[in-house]
Scaffold this motif. Structure first.
Motif, mmCIF file in Angstrom:
data_model
loop_
_atom_site.group_PDB
_atom_site.id
_atom_site.type_symbol
_atom_site.label_atom_id
_atom_site.label_comp_id
_atom_site.label_asym_id
_atom_site.label_seq_id
_atom_site.Cartn_x
_atom_site.Cartn_y
_atom_site.Cartn_z
ATOM 1 N N ASP A 78 0.796 -1.225 0.000
ATOM 2 C CA ASP A 78 0.000 0.000 0.000
ATOM 3 C C ASP A 78 0.831 1.279 0.000
ATOM 4 O O ASP A 78 0.286 2.364 -0.035
ATOM 5 C CB ASP A 78 -0.922 0.037 1.224
ATOM 6 N N SER A 115 -5.938 3.189 -5.928
ATOM 7 C CA SER A 115 -7.031 2.525 -5.226
ATOM 8 C C SER A 115 -8.138 3.534 -4.957
ATOM 9 O O SER A 115 -8.066 4.690 -5.353
ATOM 10 C CB SER A 115 -6.526 1.929 -3.912
ATOM 11 N N ARG A 119 -4.438 6.068 -3.309
ATOM 12 C CA ARG A 119 -3.094 5.637 -2.947
ATOM 13 C C ARG A 119 -2.606 4.661 -3.991
ATOM 14 O O ARG A 119 -3.385 3.953 -4.613
ATOM 15 C CB ARG A 119 -3.104 4.987 -1.576
ATOM 16 N N ARG A 121 -0.807 1.302 -5.329
ATOM 17 C CA ARG A 121 -0.632 -0.071 -4.873
ATOM 18 C C ARG A 121 0.225 -0.824 -5.868
ATOM 19 O O ARG A 121 0.105 -0.639 -7.058
ATOM 20 C CB ARG A 121 -1.972 -0.780 -4.752
#
Length: 124
Positions: A78, A115, A119, A121
């Motif tokens: 993440d 996402s 953010r 990924r």
């Protein structure tokens, strides 16, 4: 871009030594004037018209470090590029740019996807 063949280089030099004007040589062989001048200088300095080998761009991260980075990605999927950069600096004591981090991810076959929370990924 691949270098011109040694045969072509030799023919260009043969025309030059025969006194053919550079404009005509450039037109005949579809090369630039600088290429002709470079071949003349190459022959004078090295005595050969062989193409020089290129070393390519220096990689900041070797294959062993790339495996370490792959584990970092798996454990922290993440994280953003900047966060990966900071973590790499803390764990490996090597400052890398976010562009280098991004290239490392591409070398590993991964991509970054946004996402729902905007953010990035890691996707293997």
């Amino acid at each position: 871009m691949r270098p011109y063949s040694t045969d072509l280089r030799e023919r260009i030099i043969q025309h030059h030594t025969a006194g053919v004007h550079h404009d005509e040589i450039a037109s005949t062989f579809q090369v630039g004037h600088r290429t002709i001048e470079r071949y003349i200088r190459l022959l004078q300095t090295t005595g050969s018209l062989e193409a020089r080998t290129t070393t390519g761009r220096h990689r900041f991260v070797n294959n062993d470090q790339l495996l370490v980075f792959e584990k970092q990605l798996e454990n922290n999927s993440d994280m953003t590029l900047e966060q990966h950069q900071k973590l790499w600096l803390e764990t490996q004591e090597q400052l890398l740019s976010t562009a280098t981090i991004s290239r490392m991810i591409k070398r590993l076959g991964g991509t970054f996807k946004k996402s729902d929370h905007a953010r990035e990924r890691f996707r293997p």
